[in-house]
Structures are given as structure tokens and as C-alpha cells.
Motif scaffolding. Structure first.
Motif, PDB file in Angstrom:
ATOM      1  N   TYR A  44       0.839  -1.207   0.000  1.00 12.00           N
ATOM      2  CA  TYR A  44       0.000   0.000   0.000  1.00 12.00           C
ATOM      3  C   TYR A  44       0.870   1.253   0.000  1.00 12.00           C
ATOM      4  N   ASN A  45       1.866   1.280   0.892  1.00 11.40           N
ATOM      5  CA  ASN A  45       2.755   2.445   0.983  1.00 11.40           C
ATOM      6  C   ASN A  45       3.566   2.642  -0.297  1.00 11.40           C
ATOM      7  N   THR A  46       3.998   1.531  -0.900  1.00 12.75           N
ATOM      8  CA  THR A  46       4.765   1.611  -2.155  1.00 12.75           C
ATOM      9  C   THR A  46       3.911   2.202  -3.269  1.00 12.75           C
ATOM     10  N   LEU A  47       2.668   1.740  -3.378  1.00 12.38           N
ATOM     11  CA  LEU A  47       1.767   2.274  -4.402  1.00 12.38           C
ATOM     12  C   LEU A  47       1.475   3.749  -4.139  1.00 12.38           C
ATOM     13  N   TYR A  48       1.311   4.103  -2.878  1.00 10.89           N
ATOM     14  CA  TYR A  48       1.053   5.512  -2.551  1.00 10.89           C
ATOM     15  C   TYR A  48       2.249   6.387  -2.920  1.00 10.89           C
ATOM     16  N   ASN A  49       3.456   5.857  -2.711  1.00 11.03           N
ATOM     17  CA  ASN A  49       4.666   6.617  -3.044  1.00 11.03           C
ATOM     18  C   ASN A  49       4.823   6.834  -4.550  1.00 11.03           C
ATOM     19  N   GLU A  50       4.196   5.953  -5.352  1.00  7.08           N
ATOM     20  CA  GLU A  50       4.252   6.132  -6.806  1.00  7.08           C
ATOM     21  C   GLU A  50       3.544   7.424  -7.223  1.00  7.08           C
ATOM     22  N   LEU A  51       2.706   7.958  -6.345  1.00  9.13           N
ATOM     23  CA  LEU A  51       1.929   9.158  -6.667  1.00  9.13           C
ATOM     24  C   LEU A  51       2.697  10.445  -6.399  1.00  9.13           C
ATOM     25  N   LYS A  52       3.844  10.350  -5.743  1.00 13.34           N
ATOM     26  CA  LYS A  52       4.529  11.544  -5.285  1.00 13.34           C
ATOM     27  C   LYS A  52       4.861  12.509  -6.426  1.00 13.34           C
ATOM     28  N   ALA A  53       5.294  11.973  -7.564  1.00 11.39           N
ATOM     29  CA  ALA A  53       5.663  12.845  -8.690  1.00 11.39           C
ATOM     30  C   ALA A  53       4.446  13.591  -9.225  1.00 11.39           C
ATOM     31  N   ASN A  54       3.320  12.898  -9.302  1.00  7.95           N
ATOM     32  CA  ASN A  54       2.067  13.515  -9.737  1.00  7.95           C
ATOM     33  C   ASN A  54       1.017  13.128  -8.704  1.00  7.95           C
ATOM     34  N   ASN A  55       0.555  14.082  -7.943  1.00  7.48           N
ATOM     35  CA  ASN A  55      -0.152  13.824  -6.697  1.00  7.48           C
ATOM     36  C   ASN A  55      -1.357  12.894  -6.786  1.00  7.48           C
ATOM     37  N   PHE A  56      -2.040  12.816  -7.951  1.00  8.30           N
ATOM     38  CA  PHE A  56      -3.312  12.122  -8.000  1.00  8.30           C
ATOM     39  C   PHE A  56      -3.346  10.907  -8.923  1.00  8.30           C
ATOM     40  N   ILE A  57      -2.395  10.785  -9.842  1.00 10.18           N
ATOM     41  CA  ILE A  57      -2.336   9.611 -10.708  1.00 10.18           C
ATOM     42  C   ILE A  57      -0.881   9.353 -11.085  1.00 10.18           C
ATOM     43  N   SER A  58      -0.494   8.102 -11.013  1.00 10.79           N
ATOM     44  CA  SER A  58       0.906   7.758 -11.314  1.00 10.79           C
ATOM     45  C   SER A  58       1.091   7.538 -12.816  1.00 10.79           C
ATOM     46  N   GLY A  59       2.341   7.420 -13.230  1.00 13.38           N
ATOM     47  CA  GLY A  59       2.630   6.997 -14.593  1.00 13.38           C
ATOM     48  C   GLY A  59       2.425   5.498 -14.721  1.00 13.38           C
ATOM     49  N   GLU A  60       2.596   4.959 -15.910  1.00 12.40           N
ATOM     50  CA  GLU A  60       2.454   3.516 -16.122  1.00 12.40           C
ATOM     51  C   GLU A  60       3.736   2.802 -15.709  1.00 12.40           C
ATOM     52  N   LEU A  61       3.561   1.763 -14.917  1.00  7.33           N
ATOM     53  CA  LEU A  61       4.694   0.981 -14.427  1.00  7.33           C
ATOM     54  C   LEU A  61       4.399  -0.497 -14.614  1.00  7.33           C
ATOM     55  N   THR A  62       5.435  -1.317 -14.649  1.00 11.30           N
ATOM     56  CA  THR A  62       5.223  -2.762 -14.777  1.00 11.30           C
ATOM     57  C   THR A  62       5.231  -3.409 -13.393  1.00 11.30           C
ATOM     58  N   HIS A  63       4.648  -4.584 -13.315  1.00  9.29           N
ATOM     59  CA  HIS A  63       4.671  -5.319 -12.044  1.00  9.29           C
ATOM     60  C   HIS A  63       6.072  -5.852 -11.739  1.00  9.29           C
ATOM     61  N   HIS A  64       6.916  -5.940 -12.754  1.00 13.77           N
ATOM     62  CA  HIS A  64       8.320  -6.297 -12.507  1.00 13.77           C
ATOM     63  C   HIS A  64       8.980  -5.207 -11.672  1.00 13.77           C
ATOM     64  N   HIS A  65       8.628  -3.951 -11.981  1.00 12.93           N
ATOM     65  CA  HIS A  65       9.113  -2.815 -11.192  1.00 12.93           C
ATOM     66  C   HIS A  65       8.680  -2.968  -9.732  1.00 12.93           C
ATOM     67  N   LEU A  66       7.443  -3.406  -9.515  1.00  8.14           N
ATOM     68  CA  LEU A  66       6.916  -3.599  -8.166  1.00  8.14           C
ATOM     69  C   LEU A  66       7.659  -4.729  -7.454  1.00  8.14           C
TER      70      LEU A  66
END
Length: 431
Positions: A44-66
Motif C-alpha cells: 500500500y505504501n509503495t503504491l502511494y509513493n508512486e503518486l509523489k511525482a504527480n499527486n493524484f495519478i501515477s505513470g504507467e509501471l510494470t509489475h516487474h518494477h513492483l
């Protein structure tokens, strides 16, 4: 719910449906973590941190990145996500394509007050951390009382501080797109039967208008946690109605809890997986006799499996306690519990003998049995060893009936008509 195979190349985006503050982060780490585990909270915290660059929606990432960020395998991440979904922190959307796409909406955790007032979270949290830790953590969130005797409040009211003047034209806009703190209510695959509940309530005592949205939600949650049917829940509600004819929610929670404790030796319920986790299931597509049997064990919850042996009615409280022992105390996987229950019922004259079950369960736990296939193989091996000992001691005993899955002839396609009929009867119970 659709079952989807997750791949490292699958992409995802995170959408912010929450506004996390410092209290939310404490709630996640101190209150949610004992229920859903460290991996789920970290995800949950990792997904929330993906929003830091753009506060409300993240860029596209792969699950390999996760996988790289969490240092964990994909199946473990998927199970953590399912826990977050079930507990109301994530909503997941899926789009099939050459490369599959996911959207993860993040929702806010409950506030501290909401958490400790919740009919499910509060009880399960207490079970998971124990009495001393529960009191310690609850005290941590208590606001200290300050003695204000002798003080006079001099706070300025709004209209003493500001005044209204004509300034400019302003056209009101729709604010639906403005981010706000959103929380997901629990959803259930099988909803509570309120028609049966209402029919059990005397009209002279109960006004249907008392079933507000919040009361319905409370009753649904209590019925799930304490495994209560509509008729028992109606009995609990009858003694929880105040002088105004309304349902006292706190009294209802107390009455239901006391009823459960009385019928379960003072124990409180806990949360467990409904059925075997996917990463411990056999590959799909096995249509052999054994494959079909294993699928039943893997896709049926132990409660539903035992209920089928009771011809569809609720199992006796004594047998329910045995399920709790196997699933919660010994932490056996659901499919393993199903195999054990089936084996014991067949070999012990349709009785769940607690001492016999504890002996087998302890042995299987020490042998680290995690899947239905392992449990079947181990049961057969143990039975053959025991049979050989009896033969060597020349003990004469009538051949006991065995489960439908027990020997090679029943697993191959060389079954006789009687064995085939027994197999189909077993499978039909769970279709």
C-alpha cells in the motif's frame, strides 16, 4: 469475481482516492498491519509513493518494477493486494490486451476512532495482538485530559472575526473532481438476507425504518464475523432495541459478542482465508479423477465443506471449534483442513474425534503439509504404515471405509461402477 493471471510485464497505474495524513500512516502500521500483515501494508505504501511525482495519478509501471521495489515474488504481491482489496484499502480494475493493464485506486484507512468502534476490526485486532498489547496501543491513541478548571474560553466566533462584503461575480462549479478522503465499505460475495431477518422481527416491537444504512452495514458485518444466520441475528436485535424502538448499535455489538463467547468457550472470532490461496493450488486444467477431487478441496472453504457433510445446515458448535483449532491455532491451510476432515469422517464412523484430529493435525503441521496433494499423499502413506503395523501384530479388525480419493484404483480411470458413483456423488456436493 474474475480470476486473472498476473504477469511481471503487466502494467499498472495508481489513482489517489485518499488524502493520507500522519495519523493514517500510524493507523496502517500499528492497527492494520497486525490484521493484514507487513507485506500488504508495504505494498500500500509503495503504491502511494508512486503518486509523489504527480499527486493524484501515477505513470504507467510494470509489475516487474513492483517486484524489484518490494524484493518479493509476484504471487506474494498478488496475495497482499487481495488482502488490501478485502479490507477496503484498494479497488482493482483490469483490462485485457496484448499486455494486460491494471488500475489500482487507493482509499483511506479508517480513523483511530472508527477502527476501535468497528465491529470486525476491533475484535480481530484484539485477537491478533493479545490483551496487553491491545491496551498499550489503544492508550497510545488516547488524548490526555487537561484540567481546565478556572479557565475561561475566549475563542473568537466566525462572525466576530470576518464580515461579508460584495466583491466580485462568482459562478459555482461542480466540485466532484476535487480530491477528497474516500473510504471503501466492506463488500460481501454473499449478502445478508434482510428479508428473513425482518420476517423474524415482531412488528409490534420493531419498525423497519430503524434499519438505516449504518445499521444494515453493522448487522452485515456482525453476521459475517460471528457466523450468524438472519434468525439468530434477529434474536440478538430484539434485545438491543431501546425505548424509542431504535436499534442500539453498541448494545447490539455487545450482545452478539457475549452470545458468541458463551457458545465458543469464551473465545472470540478471527479472520481466515476463505479457501486455499491461489499460489498453493494445483495448475488448472487437470481433469483427471484426482485433479477434480483436489479442485474441490482447493476451492471450497472448510466451513462450506463441513456444512455439506451436515446436508447443508450449520455444523454443530463443537465441530466449529475444531475448524477454528485447525485454521487459527494450528494455521493449517484450508485445502489441507478439507482433506483432514474428509479423511477423519470416513475412517471414524462419520465422527470428528477431537483427539484423533489433533494427533493428525500436529503430525501434518510438523511435516509442513501445505497443499491438498501433499495432504492426500501423506494420509495414504501414514495409513499404509499403520495398516502394516496392525498386520504384523496380527490384529483382526474389520476393514474401515476410506475416502473416495484414497487409493490408486480410484485415482485412475479403472474405477468400477460403485467407485465411479461414489466419486460423482462426492463431486456433485460442491458443484
Amino acid at each position: 469475481m474474475k480470476s486473472v493471471t498476473l504477469l511481471p510485464a503487466d502494467i499498472y497505474q495508481v489513482i489517489n482516492k485518499s488524502l493520507l495524513n500522519e495519523e493514517d500512516k500510524l493507523v496502517l502500521s500499528m492497527l492494520y498491519m497486525p490484521i493484514i500483515g507487513n507485506t500488504a501494508v508495504t505494498l500500500y505504501n509503495t503504491l502511494y509513493n508512486e503518486l509523489k511525482a504527480n499527486n493524484f495519478i501515477s505513470g504507467e509501471l510494470t509489475h516487474h518494477h513492483l517486484m524489484t521495489n518490494l524484493g518479493d515474488n509476484l504471487e506474494s504481491i498478488k496475495q497482499a493486494r487481495i488482502k488490501l482489496e478485502g479490507i477496503g484499502l484498494i479497488r482493482t480494475y483490469y483490462l485485457e490486451g496484448d499486455i494486460n493493464s491494471y488500475v489500482y485506486e487507493l482509499y483511506s484507512p479508517l480513523s483511530v476512532h472508527e477502527f476501535f468502534s468497528h465491529p470486525i476490526f476491533n475484535i480481530v485486532f484484539y485477537n491478533n495482538v493479545g490483551k496487553e498489547e491491545y491496551i498499550r496501543i489503544k492508550n497510545y491513541f488516547k488524548i490526555p485530559k487537561v484540567n481546565l478548571n478556572g479557565y475561561t474560553e475566549i475563542t473568537s466566533p466566525f462572525d466576530m472575526t470576518f464580515k461579508s462584503v460584495n466583491y466580485s461575480n462568482f459562478e459555482l462549479e461542480n466540485d466532484e473532481e476535487i480530491v477528497k478522503k474516500m473510504k471503501l465499505p466492506f463488500s460481501y460475495e454473499m449478502m445478508f438476507d434482510f428479508d428473513a431477518f425482518i420476517s423474524s422481527m415482531p412488528s409490534s416491537l420493531f419498525n423497519e425504518k430503524a434499519l438505516t444504512k449504518s445499521v444494515r452495514e453493522l448487522i452485515t458485518n456482525l453476521a459475517f464475523l460471528y457466523k450468524m444466520d438472519p434468525f439468530t441475528m434477529a434474536d440478538m436485535t430484539k434485545v438491543s432495541i431501546n425505548e424509542k424502538g431504535l436499534i442500539d448499535k453498541e448494545l447490539l455489538k455487545e450482545n452478539v459478542r457475549k452470545y458468541y463467547e458463551y457458545n465458543n468457550g469464551g473465545r472470540l472470532p478471527n479472520l481466515i482465508f476463505k479457501s486455499q490461496p491461489e499460489y498453493l493450488r494445483s495448475p488448472s486444467g487437470d481433469n483427471s479423477n484426482l485433479g477434480r477431487i483436489i479442485k474441490v478441496f482447493e476451492t471450497t472453504s472448510p466451513y462450506d465443506f463441513l456444512k455439506s457433510k451436515y446436508k447443508g445446515v450449520r455444523p454443530a458448535s463443537r465441530d466449529m471449534k475444531i475448524l477454528e483449532l485447525l485454521l487459527i491455532d494450528l494455521k493449517l491451510n484450508p485445502a489441507v483442513v478439507n482433506v483432514l476432515i474428509d479423511y477423519v469422517l470416513r475412517t471414524q464412523n462419520n465422527r470428528l474425534v477431537k483427539g484423533f484430529i489433533e494427533t493428525i493435525a500436529g503430525e501434518w503441521k510438523r511435516a509442513n503439509i501445505e497443499t491438498a496433494k501433499e495432504a492426500i499423499e501423506y494420509a495414504e502413506k501414514s495409513h499404509k504404515r499403520l495398516k502394516k503395523i496392525k498386520q504384523n501384530s496380527k490384529t483382526i479388525k474389520k476393514e474401515e471405509p476410506l475416502p473416495v480419493w484414497f487409493n490408486d484404483s480410484k485415482r485412475k480411470e479403472t474405477m468400477n461402477n460403485e467407485e465411479k458413483e461414489e466419486l460423482e456423488k462426492f463431486l456433485k456436493e460442491f458443484v
